[in-house]
Scaffold this motif. Structure first.
Motif, short mmCIF file in Angstrom:
data_model
loop_
_atom_site.label_atom_id
_atom_site.label_comp_id
_atom_site.label_asym_id
_atom_site.label_seq_id
_atom_site.Cartn_x
_atom_site.Cartn_y
_atom_site.Cartn_z
N GLU A 1 -76.49 -58.78 113.33
CA GLU A 1 -75.59 -59.05 112.21
C GLU A 1 -74.51 -57.96 112.11
N ARG A 2 -74.90 -56.71 112.32
CA ARG A 2 -73.92 -55.61 112.25
C ARG A 2 -72.88 -55.76 113.35
N GLU A 3 -73.33 -56.19 114.53
CA GLU A 3 -72.43 -56.36 115.67
C GLU A 3 -71.40 -57.44 115.39
N VAL A 4 -71.86 -58.59 114.89
CA VAL A 4 -70.94 -59.68 114.58
C VAL A 4 -70.00 -59.30 113.44
N PHE A 5 -70.53 -58.67 112.40
CA PHE A 5 -69.70 -58.25 111.28
C PHE A 5 -68.60 -57.30 111.77
N GLY A 6 -68.97 -56.37 112.66
CA GLY A 6 -67.98 -55.43 113.17
C GLY A 6 -66.89 -56.11 113.99
#
Length: 212
Positions: free
Chosen positions: A163-168
Motif C-alpha cells: 500500500e505504501r508503494e502504490v501510494f508513493g
C-alpha cells in the motif's frame, strides 16, 4: 541493447525518445555490469531529472507550500538538488535492480528530505519567524511543519509495503494507475485496490484530524 562487457558511453544510454521507465531499467541493467557505477548513476539521475523536478514542484506547491515561504524560501530546484545528492550517496551501496525498486528508493529519500527540512525549521526559535514577519501557521494549513503534518508523513511510512508503494507512486510521484501497474508488474485494478486500502488505512489512523 546494452552490452554489459563493453564500455557504455552516456550517449548510448541516453535515449530521449524512450519512456522514462524503459530508460531507467536500461541504466539499472548497465549498473549490473562491470563498468564504473558513478557515471551510470549520474546519467540515470540526469535522465530522470524532468520527472523528479515535476514531482518536487508538485510536492512543494500543492502539499508543502509553507516550505516555499520565509525563512526557508525553498524552491523545487533546491529540493531536487538535495534529493539527487541523497540518491548519489545511497546508490554507492544500494543498487536497485528494477524500476520498482528505483522509484521506491526515490520516494523514500524525498520523504526523508522533507522530514528533515520540517524538523530543522520546527527547531528554530519562534523569534526567527517573527523577525521575518511570519505569523504562526494555522493547524489547518496542511503544512508538514505542523505536528499534524508530521503525523501524516509518519502514517504513510507505517503503511504496509504494498500500500505504501502504490501510494508513493500514484499520490506522491504522480504516476497514473496504469503507469504504476507497469512499474509494479500488476494490473491497474490491483493498483486501484491497493491505493484504496492505503487511503482507508490513513483515514483510520488520522481520523481525529478530520474537520468537525
Amino acid at each position: 541493447m546494452i552490452d554489459a562487457d563493453a564500455p557504455t558511453p552516456r550517449s548510448q544510454l541516453l535515449m530521449s525518445g524512450e519512456p522514462t521507465t524503459g530508460a531507467v531499467q536500461r541504466y539499472l541493467n548497465a549498473l549490473a555490469g562491470d563498468q564504473p557505477a558513478e557515471p551510470i548513476v549520474r546519467a540515470l539521475l540526469d535522465r530522470s531529472a524532468r520527472r523528479l523536478h515535476l514531482l518536487c514542484a508538485n510536492l512543494l506547491h500543492r502539499n508543502y507550500a509553507r516550505l516555499t515561504l520565509p525563512p526557508l524560501n525553498l524552491q523545487a530546484d533546491e529540493l531536487l538538488s538535495a534529493v539527487v545528492e541523497r540518491l548519489l550517496k545511497a546508490m554507492r551501496s544500494v543498487r536497485p535492480q528494477t524500476v520498482r525498486q528505483f522509484f521506491a528508493l526515490v520516494n523514500q529519500h524525498m520523504r526523508w528530505e522533507l522530514n528533515d527540512l520540517a524538523r530543522r525549521l520546527d527547531e528554530q526559535p519562534a523569534a526567527i519567524a517573527l523577525q521575518e514577519g511570519m505569523a504562526p501557521a494555522p493547524d489547518s494549513s496542511g503544512s508538514v511543519l505542523t505536528p499534524d503534518g508530521r503525523r501524516m508523513l509518519e502514517a504513510i511510512d507505517r503503511l504496509p509495503e504494498e500500500e505504501r508503494e502504490v501510494f508513493g507512486l500514484v499520490r506522491v510521484q504522480g504516476l497514473t494507475q496504469r503507469e504504476a501497474g507497469e512499474v509494479l508488474d500488476v494490473s491497474a485494478k490491483t493498483v486501484q485496490r491497493r491505493l484504496n486500502r492505503s487511503l482507508l488505512l490513513l483515514a483510520k489512523q488520522l481520523d481525529d484530524l478530520r474537520p468537525t
